[in-house]
Design an enzyme around this catalytic site. Structure first.
Site, PDB file in Angstrom:
ATOM      1  CB  ALA A   1     -17.419  12.422 -29.664  1.00 53.12           C
TER       2      ALA A   1
ATOM      3  CB  CYS B   1      -6.192  -0.582   5.470  1.00 51.72           C
ATOM      4  SG  CYS B   1      -4.542  -1.294   5.324  1.00 51.72           S
TER       5      CYS B   1
ATOM      6  CB  THR C   1     -20.450   0.503 -30.795  1.00 50.17           C
ATOM      7  OG1 THR C   1     -21.283   1.578 -30.340  1.00 50.17           O
ATOM      8  CG2 THR C   1     -19.025   0.998 -30.947  1.00 50.17           C
TER       9      THR C   1
ATOM     10  CG  HIS D   1      -2.004  -1.051   1.112  1.00 47.17           C
ATOM     11  ND1 HIS D   1      -3.035  -1.151   2.024  1.00 47.17           N
ATOM     12  CD2 HIS D   1      -2.224  -2.041   0.207  1.00 47.17           C
ATOM     13  CE1 HIS D   1      -3.827  -2.154   1.684  1.00 47.17           C
ATOM     14  NE2 HIS D   1      -3.353  -2.702   0.579  1.00 47.17           N
TER      15      HIS D   1
ATOM     16  CB  ALA E   1     -29.226  12.152 -42.145  1.00 45.12           C
TER      17      ALA E   1
ATOM     18  CG  LEU F   1     -13.560  -1.249 -27.595  1.00 46.14           C
ATOM     19  CD1 LEU F   1     -14.558  -2.170 -26.930  1.00 46.14           C
ATOM     20  CD2 LEU F   1     -14.081   0.177 -27.642  1.00 46.14           C
TER      21      LEU F   1
ATOM     22  CG  ASP G   1     -17.857   2.574 -35.032  1.00 45.25           C
ATOM     23  OD1 ASP G   1     -18.253   2.913 -36.162  1.00 45.25           O
ATOM     24  OD2 ASP G   1     -18.179   3.168 -33.987  1.00 45.25           O
TER      25      ASP G   1
ATOM     26  CD  GLU H   1      -1.294   3.906   4.056  1.00 48.64           C
ATOM     27  OE1 GLU H   1      -2.390   4.106   4.582  1.00 48.64           O
ATOM     28  OE2 GLU H   1      -1.166   3.228   3.002  1.00 48.64           O
TER      29      GLU H   1
ATOM     30  N   PRO I   1     -26.092   5.598 -28.627  1.00 49.23           N
ATOM     31  CG  PRO I   1     -26.967   7.167 -30.106  1.00 49.23           C
ATOM     32  CD  PRO I   1     -25.998   6.023 -30.038  1.00 49.23           C
TER      33      PRO I   1
END
Length: 357
Positions: free
Chosen positions: A157, A79, A199, A54, A167, A207, A203, A56, A291
């Site tokens: 976007a 913790c 998508t 961690h 369209a 990713l 496309d 610390e 969408p």
């Protein structure tokens, strides 16, 4: 009351914590700074990966003997339990740290109580310094603890009139190269990137993160209800990053290792998806779908933050950024708080958080 030196040291700890974004889940991002009596930094560190030391512990190792009598500034309450690593509260006590200042109380009942343990050992403890800044830097993990599901950031976007495609369906590229590069930063900070079948068909997205040094690749998730959109050879199936294809429980597919989920009114159950991802250690999701998928997440009450890249372009027709989301009248609208507006190349990036419902 916090001094200027306290604020400066904690701000440095917040900056260190951010270095762990995208690589610590299911753990939080945490930063730690150690200073001596004169305020000089003698050690610092951040949580770098789940299962590793961690923040610390990194800072104590960096400080060595100088940790004795020092003040520790930690973005999250140290913790108080033993998991894959030992309790940080005890590590600070054993190192002889005189004072501990932390920003955010730990909301996880398994790990909380570090402040009380430190006080019981005679360590001076102060809490709440730069709490808002530290919470903002750790918002994904904190949200996941409080809600029991991953934090969801929806990215889109669009043109200035809110269209994500023309369209005729063309959409590359509405936003600028600078905005698209910024999206890779968002991917690098997320545990999973989620898109839908629309998508995937339109496309063939990859990713994976590109152009971000040291990035841990997020889990790529495609919601393909009928198991018809992701075909062998799809870019998302390469070995650049791990991939999970989610399909309906009754879908027929030869793809290995698919995640089967119950159907919803349209598509797959969003709560079931988030529960399955949470079980896999995912604490933050970047929603990059179109969408329809965005609308499903909004309808399920599963969007926590929105980042919109608005391009100085007008189309006048074409699909809107958000599809049907179960909102039929203005009083039902999902209200947002705009937290940032920034120019990214020619575009405007707007960041907003969802108000409490």
């Amino acid at each position: 009351m916090a001094t200027a030196a306290d604020v400066d040291a904690m701000r440095r700890a917040v900056a260190l914590a951010a270095r762990g974004l995208g690589s610590t889940s299911p753990n939080p991002v945490v930063g730690c700074v150690l200073t001596d009596d004169s305020g000089r930094v003698v050690g610092e560190g951040w949580h770098q990966r789940a299962g590793g030391p961690h923040a610390e512990v990194h800072a104590l190792r960096d400080a060595g003997d100088a940790a004795r009598g020092a003040t520790a500034y930690v973005t999250l309450e140290p913790c108080n339990h033993t998991g894959r690593t030992g309790p940080c509260a005890q590590a600070l006590i054993d190192a002889g740290v005189r004072r501990v200042v932390y920003a955010v109380p730990d909301p996880d009942p398994q790990a909380s109580g570090g402040g009380a343990t430190l006080r019981a050992a005679g360590v001076e403890v102060a809490a709440g310094v730069l709490r808002a800044e530290a919470e903002e830097g750790n918002t994904a993990w904190l949200t996941s603890v409080r809600l029991g599901r991953p934090f969801v950031l929806w990215k889109y976007a669009a043109t200035l009139d809110g269209r994500v495609a023309a369209a005729d369906g063309t959409s590359r590229w509405i936003s600028s190269a600078e905005s698209r590069a910024d999206v890779h930063r968002l991917r690098a900070e997320a545990d999973a990137v989620v898109v839908g079948s629309g998508t995937a068909r339109a496309d063939d997205p990859h990713l994976a993160v590109r152009g971000v040094d040291g990035a841990v690749q997020p889990l790529r998730v495609v919601l393909d209800t009928e198991a018809a959109a992701v075909k062998p050879g799809a870019r998302v199936l390469d070995d650049a990053a791990p991939t999970l294809i989610a399909v309906a429980e009754d879908a027929v597919t030869d793809l290995p290792g698919v995640l089967r989920l119950p159907r919803a009114a349209t598509g797959l159950s969003v709560p079931a998806l988030l529960a399955a991802l949470y079980e896999r250690g995912v604490r933050s999701v970047l929603l990059e779908g179109g969408p329809a998928l965005a609308g499903a997440f909004v309808a399920a009450g599963a969007v926590d933050r929105v980042v919109g890249y608005l391009a100085p372009v007008l189309l006048g027709a074409g699909p809107a950024a958000l599809g049907p989301a179960g909102i039929t009248t203005l009083p039902e609208a999902l209200r947002l708080d705009v937290t940032e507006t920034v120019r990214i190349g020619p575009d405007l990036r707007i960041t907003a958080t969802v108000k409490e419902r």
